[in-house]
Enzyme design. Sequence first.
Site, mmCIF file in Angstrom:
data_model
loop_
_atom_site.group_PDB
_atom_site.id
_atom_site.type_symbol
_atom_site.label_atom_id
_atom_site.label_comp_id
_atom_site.label_asym_id
_atom_site.label_seq_id
_atom_site.Cartn_x
_atom_site.Cartn_y
_atom_site.Cartn_z
ATOM 1 N N GLY A 1 0.799 -1.207 0.000
ATOM 2 C CA GLY A 1 0.000 0.000 0.000
ATOM 3 C C GLY A 1 0.832 1.258 0.000
ATOM 4 N N THR A 2 0.436 2.215 -0.817
ATOM 5 C CA THR A 2 1.289 3.375 -1.082
ATOM 6 C C THR A 2 0.602 4.360 -2.008
ATOM 7 O OG1 THR A 2 3.429 2.321 -0.954
ATOM 8 C CG2 THR A 2 3.268 4.025 -2.552
ATOM 9 N N THR A 3 1.116 5.578 -2.029
ATOM 10 C CA THR A 3 0.903 6.427 -3.183
ATOM 11 C C THR A 3 2.229 7.059 -3.572
ATOM 12 O OG1 THR A 3 -1.306 6.988 -2.413
ATOM 13 C CG2 THR A 3 -0.396 8.356 -4.149
ATOM 14 N N LYS B 1 9.860 5.367 -0.089
ATOM 15 C CA LYS B 1 9.400 4.680 -1.295
ATOM 16 C C LYS B 1 9.938 5.328 -2.559
ATOM 17 C CE LYS B 1 5.256 3.759 1.296
ATOM 18 N NZ LYS B 1 3.859 4.127 1.477
ATOM 19 N N SER C 1 -1.931 2.152 -4.205
ATOM 20 C CA SER C 1 -3.365 2.056 -3.918
ATOM 21 C C SER C 1 -4.049 3.421 -3.892
ATOM 22 C CB SER C 1 -3.563 1.333 -2.583
ATOM 23 O OG SER C 1 -2.832 1.983 -1.568
#
Lengths: 278, 268
Positions: B39-41, B72, B179
Amino acid sequence: MLDEPYRWIEAINNRRDYIEDQLRMGSPVVGLSYDEGLLLLTIGRGQRKIFEVHDRLALSAIGHTADIERLRMLATDTASVQGFQSSVDDVTLHRLSNFVLGPTIKQAFEAVFASAYIIKMLLAELGSHGQGHQFVALNYDGTTRSNQSAEVIGGTEKVETAMKSHLSNSDSAGLSFTSALRLGLEAWAVGWDVSPNVENSNYIGAEDSGQVEGGNSRCEEENPGKLNMDIEHIHGVLKRELNQGQINVGVLQESRRSKSKFRSISAENIDAAISDWL
Amino acid sequence: MEYKGDFLDLLKAHDCQIQIDPPAGSINTPSNHPEWTEGTTVVATRYKDGVIIGGDRRATAGTAVIYDRAEKVLQIDEFSVLAISGAPAVAYEMARVLEHSFQYFRRSQLQELSIEGKLRMLSRLIRENLPMALQGIGGVIPIFAVYNLQSGGANGGQIFFYDALGAHFESADFATSGSGSVWIRGVLYHVNRWGDVRLIEMDERQATINILRLLDAASEYDSATSGYNPKSKIFPTVKTITKDGIRDLSVDQLSLIYSQSVETDHVG
């Protein structure tokens, strides 16, 4: 015939003579510390001679190009795999020179039916974690010699002795890049000047004292260990060589932002450092 | 061994397994797998001087927040950045393999790997990871951003994105992944098409404001994306890639921009 110990020693000695003969003409390499890290320098005829091995490791060598390439690859491969598998901190000059390169070179040297490496190598490591810089000179028979502040390799022992004595007679603590580059070039010229078979190497002898053999012996006799007395002569040697060759300099510089600390110094930057000097 | 500078081949020759190789014995029951961390942006846009690229800091497993300082947006070499979304175990290993591959190529071949070569390398890693991705574990869809020094004076910023099979595409102005990306892709289109300033014409400050607002918007709707955490002063990671290399925006810069242009009720 080689099952007799004497013959084996003879064969090794022949091999020593052969390799030394091949190395005689090599352009010396100087490794020096300066205030931001360390540098390796030589003067070459077109071919690149200073190489990046890993984040904090660099090497240079004299000898047969194919041998230099093979051992350079061995060093680079070993360091790269180790650095990936474990950590950059575990890739050290000591491990590389004593556990990998040294034994490989020695084994080839003593295997008298196979080819030996025609090589002398100078490796440098940028200090970290409170450890100082490290230079290691590797000989064609696998023996090593290390030093913290400066090290040299040259075609013959005489060349190396002359260069070292020039360096140890000069003030080399906390040099700026420009001063270190100049000192390194002088040391190179001192070595080159006593290289055998180099045209004009008997420059002083021919011109000043009429001696044919080794004009520098004059310096040695009168002022042992003071080969740097005739700085104009050294600069003359440098000027002459720079007409045909190019200065090769690589540095390992702590202040570089990237994890890789190696940088090849461009011709413009070298020119800027020596333009008002020679 | 041939010296073609291929790091993956070198690792194989040394029997060194990388973590994106599928583990021995297959894992094929996604229904009982533990909650994988993901999960990340992450979002990248081209701007006046090159590329700006940002990512939130949250790592989650299911509904649990595992870590709030995850990086990230990773520097791979002097002019390339990888922004990762998906399973960190695979993503970090991919970034590490990539970094070492580029270095190995440069050190062994005495020249930089071309941008095309770098893109193919990443394709290969994604492709090799396909079995894990298909099983619902360890999927990674990265964004790769570079500054092309051979752009001849023009803006050399380039952004590439990948699909799960490893195909790469160059995006014109922006790319986003993770996500939270679904919530902001439309915003990016809107800003670029009808905003006062087009993305490519933004200066660094405008581009930073845009990135921080987008990440804030994503965190509003996606539980796996973190916003700014005032208690611990954790900001998103934001990097710029220009002709001078890669730079991290400092916490002070981000903090100032946040207070002036993000944490406001309405910006005129």
